[in-house]
Write an enzyme that holds these catalytic residues in place. Structure first.
Site, short mmCIF file in Angstrom:
data_model
loop_
_atom_site.label_atom_id
_atom_site.label_comp_id
_atom_site.label_asym_id
_atom_site.label_seq_id
_atom_site.Cartn_x
_atom_site.Cartn_y
_atom_site.Cartn_z
CG ASP A 50 -11.44 -2.17 -0.23
OD1 ASP A 50 -10.60 -3.07 -0.03
OD2 ASP A 50 -11.15 -1.09 -0.78
CG ASP A 57 -2.03 -0.96 1.16
OD1 ASP A 57 -2.43 -1.32 0.04
OD2 ASP A 57 -2.53 -1.38 2.22
#
Length: 254
Positions: free
Chosen positions: A130, A11
């Protein structure tokens, strides 16, 4: 039997690798180029690179950084974050990515999936999803966008099926509830999606021990497991994890 894949996720925020818990309290943990090269050396099967702020800030992919990572690794490399047009997909592939992950932008413009698959092939187009538990959603899980900050009206199972119909060739399925908690993957969610779509499903969120990976790759029917904290900060190596997963009876590339 097909080998299961172990994938490391980087990330990235402001050009640096970052890690948080349930999308909160992100801390700087290093240089993504050097980290990618080290995980490649350890034998990771694939790398996923997410620019976690690009969509929220309304900007495109960081092509220079993508190019620098691609120059150091010689395995499949998937990039997500800020990719909102066919031109963004093209430039990211030209910078060295093999796959493109569409998450928030796919929700906002589903035709980007079908157009991307038409131009570049389904194997290039990955749906990033997500999802969090929500009893009001038909499947029990709801889709969130913009780094888990914005709730949508999409049911996780319905959206997964629709994205595959549009042309997504793979799904990275991240559990917001399990993300960064290191207590194991969300197996019911992973199994439900994996049994409902004809494309590979990558489990994401919750990996804390090699047994967690073995569980989601068997009980959860995932084709691959995505890890981050385990190798970033918990002292595990990719090759060490693979050996333990193999010893648990899961076929992996050693």
């Amino acid at each position: 039997m097909l080998k299961k894949r172990i994938i490391v996720c980087l990330d990235v925020k402001d050009g640096r690798t970052t890690k948080g818990v349930q999308f909160q309290n992100n801390a700087d943990i290093g240089d993504p180029v050097d980290m990618a090269a080290e995980y490649y050396r350890q034998g990771v099967d694939e790398l996923v690179f997410y620019d976690i702020m690009a969509s929220a800030r309304g900007r495109g992919p960081m092509l220079d950084l993508i190019s620098r990572v691609a120059s150091r690794v010689f395995i499949p490399f998937c990039v997500g974050g800020g990719i909102g047009t066919i031109e963004d997909i093209r430039s990211t592939i030209l910078a060295g990515a093999e796959k493109i992950s569409l998450n928030s932008q796919a929700v906002k413009n589903p035709q980007l999936i079908s157009e991307g698959a038409r131009v570049f092939g389904s194997q290039c187009i990955v749906l990033g999803m997500d999802a969090a538990r929500d009893e009001s959603a038909p499947s029990g899980y709801r889709v969130y966008i913009n780094g888990g900050r914005v709730k949508t009206d999409l049911d996780a199972l319905g959206w997964a099926r629709r994205a595959v119909e549009l042309g997504a060739g793979e799904i990275v399925l991240n559990s917001i509830d399990a993300d960064g908690v290191r207590q194991g993957y969300e197996i019911p969610l992973t199994k439900m999606i994996a049994e409902s779509v004809p494309v590979p499903v990558i489990a994401s969120g919750g990996g804390g021990t090699p047994q967690h990976l073995a569980d989601v790759l068997t009980q959860g029917r995932a084709d691959a497991a995505l890890i981050a904290s385990m190798v970033h900060s918990m002292g595990y190596t990719v090759d060490g994890i693979k050996k333990e997963v193999h010893e648990a009876g899961v076929p992996v590339r050693l």
